[in-house]
Design a protein around this motif. Structure first.
Motif, mmCIF file in Angstrom:
data_model
loop_
_atom_site.group_PDB
_atom_site.id
_atom_site.type_symbol
_atom_site.label_atom_id
_atom_site.label_comp_id
_atom_site.label_asym_id
_atom_site.label_seq_id
_atom_site.Cartn_x
_atom_site.Cartn_y
_atom_site.Cartn_z
ATOM 1 N N LEU A 60 -51.281 4.490 -22.209
ATOM 2 C CA LEU A 60 -52.011 3.606 -23.108
ATOM 3 C C LEU A 60 -52.510 2.411 -22.314
ATOM 4 O O LEU A 60 -51.740 1.794 -21.569
ATOM 5 N N THR A 114 -56.260 -1.173 -28.106
ATOM 6 C CA THR A 114 -56.173 -0.052 -27.178
ATOM 7 C C THR A 114 -57.572 0.287 -26.670
ATOM 8 O O THR A 114 -58.469 0.574 -27.449
ATOM 9 N N LEU A 170 -40.486 4.124 -21.843
ATOM 10 C CA LEU A 170 -41.760 3.402 -21.845
ATOM 11 C C LEU A 170 -41.730 2.287 -20.799
ATOM 12 O O LEU A 170 -40.765 1.528 -20.715
ATOM 13 N N VAL A 221 -54.218 -1.250 -22.766
ATOM 14 C CA VAL A 221 -54.413 -2.277 -23.794
ATOM 15 C C VAL A 221 -55.179 -3.450 -23.209
ATOM 16 O O VAL A 221 -54.832 -3.965 -22.129
ATOM 17 N N TYR A 235 -49.685 1.127 -19.886
ATOM 18 C CA TYR A 235 -48.316 1.485 -20.236
ATOM 19 C C TYR A 235 -48.190 3.004 -20.223
ATOM 20 O O TYR A 235 -49.157 3.725 -20.494
ATOM 21 N N VAL A 293 -46.993 -2.281 -26.990
ATOM 22 C CA VAL A 293 -47.594 -1.072 -27.568
ATOM 23 C C VAL A 293 -47.601 -1.171 -29.093
ATOM 24 O O VAL A 293 -48.581 -0.805 -29.750
ATOM 25 N N LYS A 350 -44.340 -0.547 -18.183
ATOM 26 C CA LYS A 350 -45.641 -1.102 -17.820
ATOM 27 C C LYS A 350 -45.981 -0.654 -16.410
ATOM 28 O O LYS A 350 -45.203 -0.873 -15.477
ATOM 29 N N THR A 410 -44.172 4.337 -29.272
ATOM 30 C CA THR A 410 -43.068 3.374 -29.281
ATOM 31 C C THR A 410 -41.719 4.084 -29.390
ATOM 32 O O THR A 410 -40.678 3.460 -29.194
ATOM 33 N N SER A 435 -50.565 5.852 -31.232
ATOM 34 C CA SER A 435 -50.050 4.785 -30.379
ATOM 35 C C SER A 435 -48.711 4.287 -30.914
ATOM 36 O O SER A 435 -47.836 3.868 -30.165
#
Length: 287
Positions: A230, A238, A171, A232, A187, A50, A173, A166, A162
């Motif tokens: 998010l 992103t 957080l 990616v 994510y 991220v 995947k 973090t 974004s």
């Protein structure tokens, strides 16, 4: 044009601009070149992946995006837009169904915000199909309108939110997903405003100021905790961003999908003969 019509139109554009605030501070852009997710990127920790996506958008100068969702107090919003940060300019075609059936176009150019309603608007404004807000003049007059908010927020780097993700302690995947025909890695995590504030404490003054603006957007909505997603792509850009939370006046649920970036964005002011300048009238309504 009657007071009730002006007020209704102002509420509709306010709903759309509230979404622009999120988009303006959202997360980078996706590239259509990213057909396959980068294997090395998939092996990164979620936080590292991220952050890398956020870092790659620091030099972003223009982007095209689509947004759809719900804004607390204003209801549903959907729009297609292009924005340039150098020079600052934006063009958006939008609708706010819960505020009325009208479809509108918004342009920000040379410090002016223009709202166009087409033929229907012209019927109510002596043949003029555009209204103009002078954001700087309204701000000097002490106004805190959607127009001044959009002017301020448009200056934010689109990587900022974004980066705020973090700060999430959970957080993770989710997996690989296709977004608009592009393979991405998804994510997700939750983050509180306190975590966001802590994250920006050690930033340089300019970056801290920008990111604090992003945080304040949520404060103004009464949102103190966000669920963020998010997506990616294989180039670590992103492709899509989603923010959800509970506000004082309802739910926030906004998804921004990025279509292109760093391509020329040309925005022209409407012909003066078609523009009604409502800066003074809108200030009166605001007072």
């Amino acid at each position: 044009m009657s007071i009730s019509v002006r007020t209704g139109r102002k509420r509709a554009v306010g709903a759309a601009l509230a979404a622009v605030l999120l988009a303006g501070g959202a997360a980078g852009c996706g590239s259509e070149k990213g057909d396959k997710a980068d294997k090395a990127g998939q092996d990164m920790s979620p936080a590292a992946a991220v952050k890398k996506a956020a870092d790659k958008t620091e030099d972003l100068t223009s982007f095209t995006f689509r947004m759809k969702g719900t804004v607390p107090g204003d209801g549903r919003v959907q729009a297609d837009a292009s924005m340039s940060t150098e020079p600052l300019a934006m063009q958006m075609k939008m609708s706010a169904p819960d505020q009325g059936p009208e479809k509108m176009e918004l342009r920000y150019v040379d410090g002016g915000i223009y709202l166009g309603g087409g033929k229907e608007a012209a019927k109510e404004m002596d043949g003029k199909s555009w209204i103009k807000f002078d954001a700087k003049a309204m701000e000097k007059a002490g106004g805190k309108s959607a127009a001044t908010s959009a002017s301020s927020q448009a200056e934010n780097n689109p990587a900022d939110q974004s980066t705020l993700l973090t700060g999430s302690k959970d957080l993770k995947k989710v997996g690989s997903e296709s977004v608009g025909g592009v393979e991405t890695t998804h994510y997700a995590g939750t983050v509180t405003l306190d975590q966001m504030r802590k994250l920006v404490e050690d930033e340089d003054a300019a970056t801290k100021k920008r990111r604090e603006k992003s945080i304040k957007q949520y404060e103004d909505m009464g949102v103190d905790k966000l669920e963020m997603d998010l997506w990616v792509d294989g180039e670590d850009h992103t492709k899509q961003f989603r923010a959800r939370g509970k506000g004082d006046k309802g739910r926030l649920d906004m998804t921004i999908t990025f279509l292109d970036y760093n391509k020329p964005v040309n925005v022209e002011a409407p012909p003066k003969s078609q523009v009604m300048d409502l800066s003074k009238e809108m200030k009166g309504l605001q007072d």
